[in-house]
Write a protein that holds these residues in place. Structure first.
Motif, PDB file in Angstrom:
ATOM      1  N   LEU A 197      24.058 -28.376   0.445  1.00 47.25           N
ATOM      2  CA  LEU A 197      24.602 -29.143  -0.672  1.00 47.25           C
ATOM      3  C   LEU A 197      23.945 -28.607  -1.932  1.00 47.25           C
ATOM      4  CD1 LEU A 197      24.671 -31.123   1.949  1.00 47.25           C
ATOM      5  CD2 LEU A 197      25.287 -32.835   0.239  1.00 47.25           C
ATOM      6  N   LEU A 198      24.701 -27.850  -2.703  1.00 47.82           N
ATOM      7  CA  LEU A 198      24.158 -27.158  -3.872  1.00 47.82           C
ATOM      8  C   LEU A 198      24.611 -27.849  -5.154  1.00 47.82           C
ATOM      9  CD1 LEU A 198      22.714 -24.334  -4.728  1.00 47.82           C
ATOM     10  CD2 LEU A 198      25.034 -23.706  -5.366  1.00 47.82           C
ATOM     11  N   SER A 199      23.686 -28.488  -5.833  1.00 46.00           N
ATOM     12  CA  SER A 199      24.015 -29.080  -7.136  1.00 46.00           C
ATOM     13  C   SER A 199      23.798 -27.995  -8.169  1.00 46.00           C
ATOM     14  CB  SER A 199      23.075 -30.247  -7.401  1.00 46.00           C
ATOM     15  OG  SER A 199      21.774 -29.756  -7.638  1.00 46.00           O
ATOM     16  N   ILE A 202      17.619 -27.840 -10.134  1.00 43.90           N
ATOM     17  CA  ILE A 202      16.558 -26.868  -9.841  1.00 43.90           C
ATOM     18  C   ILE A 202      16.286 -26.767  -8.336  1.00 43.90           C
ATOM     19  CG2 ILE A 202      14.068 -26.421 -10.151  1.00 43.90           C
ATOM     20  CD1 ILE A 202      14.339 -27.775 -12.904  1.00 43.90           C
ATOM     21  N   ASP A 203      16.406 -27.899  -7.650  1.00 46.85           N
ATOM     22  CA  ASP A 203      15.888 -27.964  -6.282  1.00 46.85           C
ATOM     23  C   ASP A 203      16.767 -27.281  -5.223  1.00 46.85           C
ATOM     24  OD1 ASP A 203      13.935 -29.495  -7.479  1.00 46.85           O
ATOM     25  OD2 ASP A 203      14.950 -31.380  -7.035  1.00 46.85           O
ATOM     26  N   SER A 204      18.055 -27.615  -5.225  1.00 48.64           N
ATOM     27  CA  SER A 204      18.865 -27.124  -4.105  1.00 48.64           C
ATOM     28  C   SER A 204      18.978 -25.589  -4.033  1.00 48.64           C
ATOM     29  CB  SER A 204      20.233 -27.808  -4.067  1.00 48.64           C
ATOM     30  OG  SER A 204      20.780 -27.946  -5.340  1.00 48.64           O
ATOM     31  N   PHE A 223      29.620 -30.381  -5.322  1.00 48.17           N
ATOM     32  CA  PHE A 223      30.502 -31.496  -5.704  1.00 48.17           C
ATOM     33  C   PHE A 223      30.554 -31.577  -7.225  1.00 48.17           C
ATOM     34  CE2 PHE A 223      28.871 -32.323  -1.513  1.00 48.17           C
ATOM     35  CZ  PHE A 223      29.985 -32.786  -0.820  1.00 48.17           C
ATOM     36  N   ARG A 279      26.086 -40.345  -1.894  1.00 51.23           N
ATOM     37  CA  ARG A 279      25.386 -39.336  -1.085  1.00 51.23           C
ATOM     38  C   ARG A 279      25.916 -39.298   0.358  1.00 51.23           C
ATOM     39  NH1 ARG A 279      23.667 -37.089  -4.752  1.00 51.23           N
ATOM     40  NH2 ARG A 279      21.551 -37.112  -5.580  1.00 51.23           N
ATOM     41  N   GLY A 301      18.233 -30.294  -1.197  1.00 53.40           N
ATOM     42  CA  GLY A 301      17.025 -29.978  -1.964  1.00 53.40           C
ATOM     43  C   GLY A 301      16.158 -31.205  -2.173  1.00 53.40           C
ATOM     44  N   GLN A 306      11.020 -38.160  -5.121  1.00 50.99           N
ATOM     45  CA  GLN A 306      11.269 -37.553  -6.433  1.00 50.99           C
ATOM     46  C   GLN A 306      12.145 -38.427  -7.328  1.00 50.99           C
ATOM     47  OE1 GLN A 306      13.862 -34.073  -7.466  1.00 50.99           O
ATOM     48  NE2 GLN A 306      11.996 -32.940  -6.993  1.00 50.99           N
ATOM     49  N   GLN A 310      15.727 -40.622  -3.120  1.00 47.78           N
ATOM     50  CA  GLN A 310      14.894 -39.847  -2.197  1.00 47.78           C
ATOM     51  C   GLN A 310      13.670 -40.613  -1.703  1.00 47.78           C
ATOM     52  OE1 GLN A 310      14.437 -35.832  -3.843  1.00 47.78           O
ATOM     53  NE2 GLN A 310      16.493 -35.962  -4.673  1.00 47.78           N
ATOM     54  N   CYS A 359      26.451 -36.448 -10.242  1.00 47.02           N
ATOM     55  CA  CYS A 359      25.353 -37.391 -10.030  1.00 47.02           C
ATOM     56  C   CYS A 359      25.108 -38.253 -11.244  1.00 47.02           C
ATOM     57  CB  CYS A 359      24.067 -36.651  -9.711  1.00 47.02           C
ATOM     58  SG  CYS A 359      24.221 -35.759  -8.216  1.00 47.02           S
TER      59      CYS A 359
END
Ligand code: ATP
Ligand code: MG
Length: 404
Positions: A197-199, A202-204, A223, A279, A301, A306, A310, A359
């Motif tokens: 799941l790539l947003s 920074i994280d994914s 998404f 989610r 990610g 965080q 999460q 998001c």
């Protein structure tokens, strides 16, 4: 296999030497016992792909290392940049091939050494051919004495400014003066497929990189809320995918329209529960895409604590919507560590471009941090979940990205 050198020698202004080979060492691969041939052939396949157009004449699997024979006109800078991103490489060097004859190796090394300025050096020899007349320490001593005489530099075995490596194999020898750190890990593709799941955040992308580095091929699922929001997040996802593709050579990116799905959720789910419901829908849609593409697990990610979605209870509630394992390679990392890694792998600058993704759309001011599966399942009875999942899957646009 040893650590990269701390090479502090400077090249002199003289005519540049043209490397004739690249020597690639793999680390963890060497430990894989019976599976080793499969790992090596995946690594070679990836090296072939990664170095397309760089002037590599052939790639050979020699005991303990892979050697790339270069055309005279090989593009050294591009080659270095490409090799740096190949998963499964412990270190690599551009160097020179000579006949396996001490005098010839020595002569070539002396000439190369003269092109660099250094006050201390050492020679490190690996002799894969045990029939070679001199042992490794004997070669080090003999060629070391010649280099000392020729350059005036002193030998320092512990912390030299310059290290010269020699590798002696049956029928040929190689030497090189700089060992560069590789990406490490396992060759991309050897561990199977995952759906990430790539947003646009920074994280994914860092999570994706980490899974590719463990040998996975990543299918990417983004998404977006276009046309409710601008196309920025899709553009970012595409650019992130392009950077990541440099380590896996081919990527499928699914762009899933999610804005209308969220609008539906907003009309029937209480504010504080919406984030978790979004989610869970993302997870279900990503899982359908994973099935279609033969991916065996989902990746996010997420990092514990965080943000509101999460917390341990919310991760549990989100996970309950999945039937596949959800892998979270960043779960124990701090934001700063993740950001540093994003900078290293080249995704940070893209991720920080301001945008609104789905998001930020319809996100309540105070999302619940402690949801339970029972409470969320009750809230979801107001939705036609299978229809929403179908809407997402069927509306997805597929983008194919290749590198080079
Ligand atoms: P990221 O930096 O990866 O966006 P984040 O700290 O912003 O993470 P969240 O926005 O809560 O955290 O997202 C958690 C995870 O959910 C993301 O890492 C990603 O895997 C997934 N995710 C979130 N938004 C999207 C999106 N628009 N498309 C695909 N996956 C998403
Ligand atoms: Mg995000």
């Amino acid at each position: 296999m040893s650590a990269p050198d701390n090479n502090r020698a400077e090249e002199t202004a003289g005519s540049p030497s043209t490397p004739t080979v690249a020597v690639v060492h793999y680390g963890e691969l060497a430990l894989k016992g019976k599976n080793r041939p499969a790992f090596i052939s995946q690594l070679i396949k990836n090296l072939k792909r990664a170095t397309e157009g760089c002037g590599v004449r052939r790639i050979r699997n020699l005991t303990g290392r892979i050697v790339l024979d270069l055309e005279p006109a090989a593009d050294r800078a591009t080659l270095e940049d490409r090799l740096r991103r190949v998963m499964g490489v412990a270190n690599y060097s551009l160097g020179f091939k000579t006949p396996p004859v001490t005098e010839e190796i020595q002569e070539a090394i002396e000439r190369e050494a003269e092109r660099h300025r250094f006050r201390s050096f050492r020679i490190r020899t690996k002799r894969a051919d045990k029939t070679f007349p001199l042992t490794s320490p004997e070669i080090n001593a003999k060629i070391g004495a010649a280099v000392r005489e020729r350059t005036g530099a002193s030998v320092n075995l512990d912390d030299p400014e310059f290290t010269i490596h020699i590798e002696i194999l049956p029928g040929e020898a190689f030497f090189y003066v700089e060992r560069l750190p590789g990406a490490g890990g396992l060759p991309a593709g050897i561990s199977g497929k995952v759906a990430v799941l790539l947003s646009g955040g920074i994280d994914s992308p860092v999570a994706t990189y980490r899974m590719m580095r463990r040998g996975c091929e990543a299918v990417l699922v983004h998404f977006h809320a276009y046309p409710i929001l601008p196309k920025t997040s899709q553009r970012k996802a595409r650019e992130l995918a392009e950077v990541l593709t440099r380590s896996q050579y081919h990527t499928r990116l699914y762009l899933v329209p999610f804005g209308d799905i969220q609008s539906t959720v907003v009309t029937c789910v209480p504010g504080p529960l919406r984030v978790v419901v979004y989610r869970r829908l993302m997870i279900r849609i990503a899982e359908e895409i994973a099935h279609k593409t033969h991916a065996k697990a989902l990746v996010t990610g997420e990092s514990l604590g965080q943000v509101a979605s999460q917390t341990l209870s919310n991760l549990t509630t989100i996970e309950a919507a999945a039937t596949m394992p959800i892998l979270r390679p960043l779960i124990g990392m701090d934001k700063q560590e993740i950001a540093d890694e994003a900078a290293r792998i080249g995704t940070f600058e893209i991720s920080i471009v301001p945008d609104q993704d789905c998001c930020t759309l319809f996100t309540p001011k105070h999302p619940a941090t402690r949801t339970t599966v029972r409470e969320i399942e009750a809230a979801e009875t107001a939705l036609d979940v299978p229809a929403l999942v179908r809407q997402g899957v069927e509306g997805a646009e597929v983008v194919e990205i290749a590198f080079p």
